[in-house]
Design an enzyme around this catalytic site. Structure first.
Site, PDB file in Angstrom:
ATOM      1  N   HIS A 247      -0.286  -7.861   9.330  1.00  0.00           N
ATOM      2  CA  HIS A 247      -0.405  -6.487   8.829  1.00  0.00           C
ATOM      3  C   HIS A 247      -0.061  -5.434   9.892  1.00  0.00           C
ATOM      4  CE1 HIS A 247      -2.188  -8.489   5.526  1.00  0.00           C
ATOM      5  NE2 HIS A 247      -3.426  -8.513   5.951  1.00  0.00           N
TER       6      HIS A 247
ATOM      7  N   LYS B  86       0.845  -1.197   0.000  1.00  0.00           N
ATOM      8  CA  LYS B  86       0.000   0.000   0.000  1.00  0.00           C
ATOM      9  C   LYS B  86       0.879   1.245   0.000  1.00  0.00           C
ATOM     10  CE  LYS B  86      -3.785  -2.016   2.708  1.00  0.00           C
ATOM     11  NZ  LYS B  86      -5.112  -1.676   2.229  1.00  0.00           N
TER      12      LYS B  86
ATOM     13  N   GLU C 183     -12.817  -2.180  10.455  1.00  0.00           N
ATOM     14  CA  GLU C 183     -13.573  -2.444   9.228  1.00  0.00           C
ATOM     15  C   GLU C 183     -15.061  -2.566   9.541  1.00  0.00           C
ATOM     16  OE1 GLU C 183     -11.124  -5.132   6.342  1.00  0.00           O
ATOM     17  OE2 GLU C 183     -11.107  -6.098   8.291  1.00  0.00           O
TER      18      GLU C 183
ATOM     19  N   LYS D 286     -13.707  -6.460  12.933  1.00  0.00           N
ATOM     20  CA  LYS D 286     -14.728  -6.518  11.879  1.00  0.00           C
ATOM     21  C   LYS D 286     -16.020  -5.916  12.434  1.00  0.00           C
ATOM     22  CE  LYS D 286     -12.590  -9.371   8.855  1.00  0.00           C
ATOM     23  NZ  LYS D 286     -12.030  -8.757   7.644  1.00  0.00           N
TER      24      LYS D 286
HETATM   25  C1  BG6 Z   1      -6.799  -9.280   4.647  1.00  0.00           C
HETATM   26  C2  BG6 Z   1      -7.654  -9.912   5.708  1.00  0.00           C
HETATM   27  O1  BG6 Z   1      -5.484  -9.747   4.737  1.00  0.00           O
HETATM   28  O2  BG6 Z   1      -6.833  -7.873   4.837  1.00  0.00           O
HETATM   29  C3  BG6 Z   1      -9.076  -9.399   5.635  1.00  0.00           C
HETATM   30  O3  BG6 Z   1      -7.638 -11.325   5.517  1.00  0.00           O
HETATM   31  C4  BG6 Z   1      -9.100  -7.895   5.702  1.00  0.00           C
HETATM   32  O4  BG6 Z   1      -9.864  -9.966   6.678  1.00  0.00           O
HETATM   33  C5  BG6 Z   1      -8.125  -7.301   4.695  1.00  0.00           C
HETATM   34  O5  BG6 Z   1     -10.414  -7.456   5.437  1.00  0.00           O
HETATM   35  C6  BG6 Z   1      -7.990  -5.797   4.904  1.00  0.00           C
HETATM   36  O6  BG6 Z   1      -7.167  -5.239   3.935  1.00  0.00           O
HETATM   37  P1  BG6 Z   1      -7.716  -4.170   2.895  1.00  0.00           P
HETATM   38  O7  BG6 Z   1      -6.510  -3.795   2.092  1.00  0.00           O
HETATM   39  O8  BG6 Z   1      -8.786  -4.856   2.087  1.00  0.00           O
HETATM   40  O9  BG6 Z   1      -8.268  -3.053   3.720  1.00  0.00           O
END
Ligand code: BG6
Length: 476
Positions: free
Chosen positions: A234, A176, A210, A334
């Protein structure tokens, strides 16, 4: 570097990842003139012929690429082949028809098949570069292991065949743009260098919230949970970018050495004190963006007694000279109140009581919904009295939100170029597992705290906060 002649092999070519993320990224790179690998070979169990595979790709490209262009697709198609087979060395040997020179093997497979696939390729001799200047690369998606022990096992399964310099572990956050900017911004602005330590920084909060739920991924998610899905990889990587020592040059090995070093300095969480360092949450029914949504335990596929956490928060301390005593808070969930992601660094207040307490500066790297950097300062409020007011200096980073596959495009390009700087090295992954392992063990049979869908997370998240700190609100 000229890549003509290299072959890009996708194992798991008929799977979800390939159709949703990988292939749209390949297509976009191709349209931009950046895809300079030669042939693309799809490999999967399905007994399909090439036409069927092409049809499948086309249908999905039309869904996932906004500006799909049939003419470009016609050109890209000529490079695509399909081979069906399983992961035994015998079957994989069929790939030798296509792979004669440099090659990249992309494992778009379920994680439990990574070791088998990597070994099968090795046993078939496909891991060996064709010459001393040529290459064979292996690209692996997350999760790399399921806990510390299984990550080590996976590492050992790969080691006889694949050298570290051949392995590219994808953590799409590192592709990113805003994430890469954290490093650039930190190390290019001298202004920050003198304040980047425990003398000046009070705390760091890294939030990735999220509104999304399971998106049909329950089989994976219910086994993984938020700690494995988001924090171990992440958010831990975001943490290393904030906390690592300045590298002397932009070199993959140097970057990885510094990242691994700061991870090694993270204090281990004692097994009997996990509750002081980590909070697990699970959403119940609620409203997200004004829509009623079911609770996690009522989602399709999820058992009514599932203990999986859909929210995880961690507090980390770094035992080194730079960060002694500074808490780093990491959280992700989530079905939260907003799609909001940021890295927020709070400075300590000035030591004098000139203008009242609690007037501190923040430097905030915002990733979602907008990408921007905010610097929260204070100034005199215009007028006759000596009052203060907050002043937020905002630098928008990019106007529109990046698409899902743009991080993939960046990372694929890096794989083609052989640049490993944005791919976590094994020792980083291992250290990240070491940090979360006591929490995983403790949570295995523990019911997470409930939080209503559409909220800021479980109330218990506040118990992690030191002193007067509070979690920053999620901004819609
Ligand atoms: C992924 C996870 O690696 O990253 C997901 O498995 C998550 O659960 C996603 O929603 C979030 O990343 P981005 O780039 O879609 O915001």
């Amino acid at each position: 570097m000229n890549q003509t002649g290299s072959t890009f092999v996708i194992l798991g070519a008929t799977g979800d990842l390939t159709r949703r993320l990988l292939f749209p990224a390949i297509y976009r790179l191709f349209v931009q003139g950046e895809w300079n690998a030669g042939q693309i070979v799809g490999y999967a169990m399905e007994n399909w012929d090439r036409n069927r595979f092409l049809q499948h790709l086309e249908t999905n490209l039309k869904t996932f690429v906004a500006d799909f262009d049939p003419e470009q697709w016609a050109k890209l198609q000529t490079r695509i082949a399909y081979q069906s087979g399983d992961l035994t060395a015998k079957s994989l040997s069929a790939l030798k028809t296509y792979v004669t020179q440099d090659a990249i093997f992309y494992l778009g497979l379920p994680p439990q098949l990574f070791a088998e696939a990597a070994q099968g390729l090795g046993q078939a001799g496909l891991h060996q570069p064709p010459s001393s200047t040529g290459f064979r690369r292996l690209v692996i998606e997350k999760p790399f292991g399921w806990d510390l022990a299984s990550a080590k096992q996976l590492g050992s399964a790969l080691a006889p065949w694949w050298a570290e310099s051949q392995v590219f572990r994808i953590d799409h956050f590192l592709g990113k743009d805003t994430v890469q900017n954290v490093l650039v911004f930190r190390f290019i602005n001298r202004l920050l260098a003198s304040i980047w330590d425990s003398q000046h920084i009070a705390q760091v909060q890294i939030t990735y919230a999220e509104t999304l739920g399971l998106e049909g991924r329950w089989q994976y998610y219910d086994k993984a949970g938020a700690l494995r899905d988001m924090l171990q990889n992440h958010l831990m990587q975001l943490f290393t970018l904030v906390a690592m020592e300045p590298p002397s040059e932009w070199d993959a090995d140097i970057l990885h050495n510094h990242k691994a070093e700061v991870l090694r300095a993270v204090r281990s969480i004692p097994l009997d004190q996990v509750a002081d360092f980590a909070v697990a949450g699970q959403y119940t029914a609620g409203k997200v963006n004004s829509q009623a949504v079911p609770g996690y335990r009522q989602e399709d596929g999820i058992r009514a007694d599932s203990m999986t956490e859909t929210y995880a928060a961690l507090k980390l301390y770094v035992d080194n000279w730079r960060w002694h005593g500074v808490p780093f808070y990491l959280r992700s969930g989530k079905r939260m109140a907003a799609d909001y992601a940021e890295i927020a660094v709070q400075l300590k207040s000035v030591p004098a009581k000139l203008f009242g307490a609690g007037l501190s500066n923040w430097l905030v790297f915002r990733m979602k919904p907008e990408e921007a950097i905010d610097l929260v300062m204070w100034a005199k409020k215009p007028g006759m009295d000596v009052d203060t007011e907050q002043l937020i200096l905002t630098a928008p980073y990019k106007k529109s939100q990046e698409s899902d596959y743009s991080a993939y495009e960046q990372l694929l390009l890096d794989v083609l170029r052989g640049d490993q700087s944005a791919f976590p090295r094994f020792d980083e992954v291992e250290e990240a597992w070491r940090i979360v392992d006591p929490v995983l063990q403790t949570w295995a049979n523990q019911k997470p705290e409930e939080y209503p869908a559409g909220s800021e997370g479980p109330a218990g998240q506040n118990r992690l906060m030191d002193g007067a700190f509070t979690w920053r609100p999620l901004k819609a």
